[in-house]
Enzyme design. Sequence first.
Site, PDB file in Angstrom:
ATOM      1  N   LYS A 153      -5.589  45.583 120.502  1.00  8.56           N
ATOM      2  CA  LYS A 153      -6.717  45.731 119.579  1.00  8.56           C
ATOM      3  C   LYS A 153      -8.033  45.411 120.292  1.00  8.56           C
ATOM      4  CE  LYS A 153      -3.847  44.720 115.549  1.00  8.56           C
ATOM      5  NZ  LYS A 153      -3.341  43.703 114.616  1.00  8.56           N
ATOM      6  N   ASP A 184      -8.585  43.933 107.332  1.00  7.97           N
ATOM      7  CA  ASP A 184      -7.144  44.159 107.214  1.00  7.97           C
ATOM      8  C   ASP A 184      -6.705  44.422 105.775  1.00  7.97           C
ATOM      9  OD1 ASP A 184      -5.450  44.315 109.402  1.00  7.97           O
ATOM     10  OD2 ASP A 184      -5.502  42.159 109.783  1.00  7.97           O
ATOM     11  N   GLN A 220      -4.274  37.530 112.730  1.00 10.65           N
ATOM     12  CA  GLN A 220      -3.002  38.154 113.087  1.00 10.65           C
ATOM     13  C   GLN A 220      -1.845  37.442 112.392  1.00 10.65           C
ATOM     14  OE1 GLN A 220      -2.707  40.988 114.842  1.00 10.65           O
ATOM     15  NE2 GLN A 220      -0.487  41.002 114.748  1.00 10.65           N
TER      16      GLN A 220
HETATM   17  N1  GUN Z   1       0.930  41.762 112.048  1.00 13.98           N
HETATM   18  C1  GUN Z   1       1.587  42.945 112.114  1.00 13.98           C
HETATM   19  N2  GUN Z   1       0.755  43.963 111.782  1.00 13.98           N
HETATM   20  C2  GUN Z   1      -0.433  43.416 111.495  1.00 13.98           C
HETATM   21  C3  GUN Z   1      -1.688  43.957 111.092  1.00 13.98           C
HETATM   22  O1  GUN Z   1      -1.897  45.167 110.919  1.00 13.98           O
HETATM   23  N3  GUN Z   1      -2.671  43.047 110.905  1.00 13.98           N
HETATM   24  C4  GUN Z   1      -2.482  41.717 111.069  1.00 13.98           C
HETATM   25  N4  GUN Z   1      -3.506  40.903 110.840  1.00 13.98           N
HETATM   26  N5  GUN Z   1      -1.342  41.189 111.432  1.00 13.98           N
HETATM   27  C5  GUN Z   1      -0.325  42.032 111.646  1.00 13.98           C
END
Ligand code: GUN
Length: 278
Positions: free
Chosen positions: A49, A116, A93
């Site tokens: 990311k 998110d 995350q």
């Molecule tokens: N863990 C697995 N996929 C994601 C996601 O798209 N966002 C976040 N914050 N954590 C994750």
Amino acid sequence: MAILLDGKATAEKIRKRLAEETKKLPEKPGLAAILVGSNPASKIYVDIKEKTCKEVGIYSERHNLPENTDGKELIALIEGLNAKSSIHGILLQLPLPGHINTQTALDIISPAKDVDGFTSRSVAKLAAGNEDNVPCTPKGIIRLLEEYKIPIASRHAVVVGRSMIVGKPTAAMLLNRNATVTICHSKTPDLGNYTRQADILIVAAGKPKLVTAEMVKQGAAVVDVGINKVDGGIAGDVDFESCKGKAGWISPVPGGVGPMTVAMLLENTLNCYKGIEG
Ligand code: GUN
């Protein structure tokens, strides 16, 4: 032979458009990523990311917190980022270590910075049909279906998986588009009985090669959200080789939903910068 749902190429197109747009802005949009603990998969996701942010001209900052961080410290960090003007999006995350209440921490994120779509407010908005802040993977899945002009309204969509990250929000987005939606999960007996009825089959169960050709309806659109570590590499939740001759469309792993998720995160960050939530 199925048409390949090429997330890699689609995401690249989106990133190019975002890079063009960010170039023209007076300041860079900013994303803060918070990683608590040392889950190896989470570290890889956050690395990707961050790297992709830089490629499209989004400022990114990373906050690594130790596994034993307490909820109060995490909340203080999020509050600081809420107040920071160079940061437009906050990504916490998941999963968090078990001693931290995940939803309490997520709900500290300012609505304007919820890239998110995991805050209670955004979850409620999505359930009510408002998609201002939707999670990145579901958004990427829908965008991929749209890119390939796969009809959703009045079709039967079957979602395998009920997580708050993928299954539930994807089902809500499909419902918002007038699909008839069935949600299956690990306790569903005779999964094939449901998946065989799917015009659109979304598989987010976290089980390598769970879905085989005999579980797929001829001509269905099959979207594989699985990323499973197996001997010799990565496998999706769908047995690609057996299903590709039966499906009408199929997404590969890697190169399907994964790059779309990252592209949607960048798009959501830019939207937050512009004052459009998510
Ligand atoms: N863990 C697995 N996929 C994601 C996601 O798209 N966002 C976040 N914050 N954590 C994750």
